[in-house]
Scaffold this active site. Structure first.
Site: not given
Length: 320
Positions: A23, A165, A227
């Site tokens: 991430e 997110n 996301d």
């Protein structure tokens, strides 16, 4: 408006060692390096990249907590959101100086997606791990401390998100984007760059919810959920669709302009890099994926890149 045809580019693997959940990638222009976090692996990663080829060794920095997101600091070093607070690291692998303690129950929440705005303030949203309540908050750290800007629970009413997110800003900093992955929704806000205030919340993009009982390999159609995200120089919002095997490029009005297949079924976050900011990198997830899925997508958890026509925006540095 008809859905665009699914583009199937040839992605180049950037890393070969998979992360559990990669991430928060960003391209460091001075260092010509790609940085990211591996949340369950409790580590930061970085790699010098030339074109789409590694230049030098892959480096990992092990931590004692999950890192949710990172950003570069003006003058050197990193700012890192860990489960129990936000920290400054002046050097890679060096001491961590806590800038703000986490203002939540760390047994149930942790920091997740975040980045800096153009004014150098660091933003990080929280994730409610039991998943049953919308307790996630978007926080902003400036020289006056840590502030809750959106979300949370007030007078017993949930105003937050389950999984924060997709944080990003338009090129003119007048619009901010923030997603709740669990709700399959991206919201946009009017953004006051001076105060950091977010107003006029509205739905920017709403994905179709996951069918009940759906699992990978199911016959029921499912396009994934929003996301992490990045914005390009034309103001278009690129959103990774977790469990959808694709990226979406959306206009500032929320229209899906392009749908791009990904080499892993669970892309997690895009970022733009390279000298011209025309290399699109994506992090991906491996943890918790089935053996059948991994057999079809063996490099899940690695980072990949493609070349794109429209450059992205340069990363914003934290200014303390």
């Amino acid at each position: 408006m008809n859905a665009p045809a699914l583009l199937k580019p040839t992605w180049t693997p950037i890393t070969t060692e998979p992360d559990g959940l990669g991430e928060s990638p960003f391209w460091h222009p001075q260092e010509q390096r790609l940085y990211w976090v591996d949340i369950p692996g409790q580590r930061l990663g970085r790699l010098a990249v030339d074109g789409m080829q590694a230049r030098g060794p892959l480096e990992y920095w092990p931590l004692t907590q999950e890192p949710g997101c990172i950003a570069p600091v003006q003058g050197g070093g990193l700012i890192v959101a860990l489960r129990d607070g936000i920290y400054r690291a002046r050097t890679w692998g060096g001491d961590l100086q806590q800038l703000a303690a986490a203002p939540y129950d760390t047994s149930k929440l942790r920091f997740n997606d975040g980045k800096c705005d153009a004014q150098g303030r660091f933003w990080a949203g929280s994730l409610y791990e039991p998943k049953g309540q919308a307790q996630g908050v978007l926080y902003m750290l400036d020289d006056q401390g840590l502030h809750a800007m959106v979300g949370g629970v007030k007078d017993g009413v949930e105003h937050g998100v389950v999984t924060a997110n997709g944080l990003a800003w338009s090129p003119d900093s007048r619009t901010a984007y923030w997603a709740d992955t669990a709700a399959h929704q991206v919201r946009s806000f009017d953004f006051d760059a001076v105060s950091g205030q977010l107003t006029n919340s509205r739905v920017f993009y709403q994905a179709t919810p996951k069918p009940a009982g759906w699992a990978w390999g199911s016959d029921a159609p499912y396009g994934g959920r929003p996301d992490g995200a990045a914005v390009d120089a034309e103001g278009c919002y690129w959103s990774a669709q977790y469990e959808g095997g694709r990226l979406l490029r959306m206009s500032p009005k929320g229209e899906v302009l392009a749908e791009v297949s990904t080499p892993a079924f669970c892309p997690t976050m895009p970022c733009f890099g390279g000298a011209d900011l025309k290399t699109l990198f994506i992090t991906t997830a491996r943890q918790g994926r089935s053996a059948a899925e991994l057999a079809l997508y063996p490099p899940s958890g690695c980072i990949f890149g493609i070349r794109v026509d429209v450059p992205g925006l340069p990363v914003n540095h934290h200014r303390s």
